[in-house]
Design a protein around this motif. Structure first.
Motif, short mmCIF file in Angstrom:
data_model
loop_
_atom_site.label_atom_id
_atom_site.label_comp_id
_atom_site.label_asym_id
_atom_site.label_seq_id
_atom_site.Cartn_x
_atom_site.Cartn_y
_atom_site.Cartn_z
N ALA A 145 10.97 -8.80 -26.99
CA ALA A 145 10.65 -9.65 -25.84
C ALA A 145 11.06 -8.93 -24.57
O ALA A 145 11.52 -7.78 -24.61
N TRP A 146 10.88 -9.60 -23.43
CA TRP A 146 11.34 -9.09 -22.15
C TRP A 146 12.45 -10.00 -21.64
O TRP A 146 12.30 -11.23 -21.66
N ILE A 194 20.50 -3.91 -19.82
CA ILE A 194 20.81 -3.98 -21.24
C ILE A 194 20.13 -2.88 -22.04
O ILE A 194 20.70 -2.40 -23.04
N ASP A 195 18.94 -2.45 -21.63
CA ASP A 195 18.29 -1.37 -22.37
C ASP A 195 19.01 -0.04 -22.14
O ASP A 195 19.15 0.78 -23.06
N GLU A 196 19.54 0.16 -20.92
CA GLU A 196 20.28 1.39 -20.65
C GLU A 196 21.61 1.39 -21.39
O GLU A 196 22.06 2.44 -21.87
N LYS A 244 12.99 -7.77 -15.32
CA LYS A 244 12.83 -7.85 -16.78
C LYS A 244 12.73 -6.45 -17.40
O LYS A 244 12.11 -5.55 -16.84
N VAL A 245 13.36 -6.30 -18.57
CA VAL A 245 13.28 -5.06 -19.33
C VAL A 245 12.87 -5.38 -20.76
O VAL A 245 13.06 -6.49 -21.24
N ASP A 246 12.31 -4.39 -21.43
CA ASP A 246 11.82 -4.56 -22.80
C ASP A 246 12.97 -4.42 -23.79
O ASP A 246 13.67 -3.40 -23.81
#
Length: 318
Positions: A128-129, A181-183, A122-124
Motif C-alpha cells: 500500500a501507500w 519509513i521506506d528509507e 505517501k511512500v510505497d
C-alpha cells in the motif's frame, strides 16, 4: 497466557509465623514462578492487525480479559527462545558481538511536527501507500515518543558497542524530519544488518499497560517479500521479549498479544520492506500514567536498553 509482573501484583497476604524454614521456602516461590512465567510468556503470538499503526493514533482497544491459568508446557511445545536450562549468553562480554552489524531505528523524529507536509507525503510500502512518517505519541505531560526512542537508541548503541558490535542508527536527531519509513528499511538492508530493532512507545488508552514486540507477517506483494525473514525475526522478537521481562520487570501488554508480548503485523512498511531480521518494540503505553512514569525515568530506560541488548546477543549467538 498472561504474565503478572512486579508492577501488576496484588498485595501479598499477611504472613503467618511458622519458623525460619517455612519463610525460607516461601521466599523461593516468587522467583521460581517468575522464571516459569517468563518461559511461558514468549511461547506464542497474538493475531495480526493489533497495536501500532504507522499513522500513530491513540488506540481505543479495551484491555483483554486474562485467560485461564495455563498448564505447564511439555518439552515438545517449548518456545525456540527457551534456553532449555542452559545459561544465557554473556551480554557483557567485550567480544560477544564482534563482527555483527546491528541497526537501531529510533521511531519518529523530535522535529517531525515542524514538517507536516514532508512527513505526510505517501511512500510505497509494498502492499500500500502510507505516510512518510508521523509525529508519534506523547505522555499526558508532553514527553514525546520521539524523545523517548532517541534516548533509548543511544543507550542501546552504547551497550552494543561495548560488546563489539558495529551499530548504525537510522537517525541521531540530526535530521530536520524523518527518515521516511521506506528509507528506514533501506538503511538496515544496505547495512547488511544481522538484526534491526525499531524502537517505539504506544499511544493506547489509560489502563492499557506493558510492552509488546511486533513481528513481520509473511507478505509477498509488490516490493515487499518478508518470507525469508519471518522465522529469524520471530526468534529475535521472542528473545527480546523474554529479556525485557527479566531485566526491566515490566509485563507483556495486557491489551494486545494475549499476554505473550508478541504481535504479528502485515501493515507496517518498516517490516514489509526489510530483507534482514527486524522487529518493532512498543516499550510501553505513554498514555497510561503508570507506564508513563516508567518510560520517563532514565533508570528504566537504561534497563530497557540492557534488556533489548541481551535479547539481541542471545539471538545473534544462538
Amino acid at each position: 497466557m498472561s504474565y503478572t509482573g512486579p508492577e501488576f501484583d496484588s498485595p501479598a497476604p499477611r504472613r503467618s509465623r511458622r519458623g525460619a524454614m517455612t519463610v525460607a521456602v516461601a521466599a523461593l516461590v516468587p522467583g521460581a514462578l517468575l522464571g516459569w512465567l517468563v518461559y511461558e510468556a514468549v511461547g506464542d503470538t497474538g493475531g495480526p492487525g493489533q497495536g501500532r499503526t504507522e499513522a500513530k493514533a491513540p488506540s481505543t482497544t479495551r484491555p483483554a480479559p486474562s485467560p485461564a491459568s495455563p498448564s505447564p508446557a511439555s518439552p515438545s511445545s517449548a518456545s525456540p527462545s527457551s534456553t532449555g536450562g542452559r545459561p544465557a549468553p554473556d551480554a557483557s562480554a567485550p567480544d560477544a558481538l564482534r563482527g555483527k552489524v546491528v541497526v537501531i531505528d529510533p521511531g519518529h523524529n523530535p522535529r517531525n511536527f515542524q514538517h507536516t507536509a514532508e512527513i505526510n507525503r505517501k511512500v510505497d510500502i509494498g502492499t500500500a501507500w502510507k505516510e512518510c512518517d508521523t509525529t508519534g505519541t506523547a505522555t499526558n505531560a508532553g514527553y514525546t515518543e520521539a524523545e523517548f526512542t532517541l534516548d533509548v537508541a543511544r543507550r542501546l548503541r552504547t551497550v552494543l558497542q561495548q560488546q563489539g558490535a558495529t551499530v548504525k542508527l537510522t537517525h541521531n536527531g540530526e535530521r530536520a524530519y524523518g527518515p521516511c519509513i521506506d528509507e528506514r528499511a533501506r538503511i538496515g538492508n544496505e547495512a547488511g544488518a544481522d538484526a534491526v530493532v525499531s524502537l517505539h512507545a504506544d499511544g493506547s488508552g489509560a489502563g492499557n499497560r506493558g510492552f509488546h514486540v511486533i513481528l513481520p507477517a509473511s507478505v509477498h506483494a509488490g516490493a515487499a517479500d518478508t518470507r525469508p525473514i519471518v522465522a529469524p525475526s520471530r526468534e529475535l522478537g521472542e528473545r527480546i521479549a523474554g529479556s525485557l521481562v527479566r531485566v526491566t520487570g515490566s509485563a507483556p501488554s495486557n491489551y494486545v498479544g494475549g499476554g505473550t508480548g508478541l504481535v504479528t503485523r502485515q501493515d507496517l512498511g518498516g517490516l514489509n520492506l526489510s530483507t534482514v531480521p527486524k522487529v518493532f518494540i512498543e516499550c510501553g503505553n505513554m498514555r497510561d500514567s503508570k507506564d508513563a512514569a516508567l518510560l520517563t525515568g532514565g533508570a528504566w530506560r537504561q534497563k530497557a536498553a540492557q534488556g533489548i541488548s541481551e535479547g539481541i546477543v542471545s539471538f545473534l549467538r544462538g
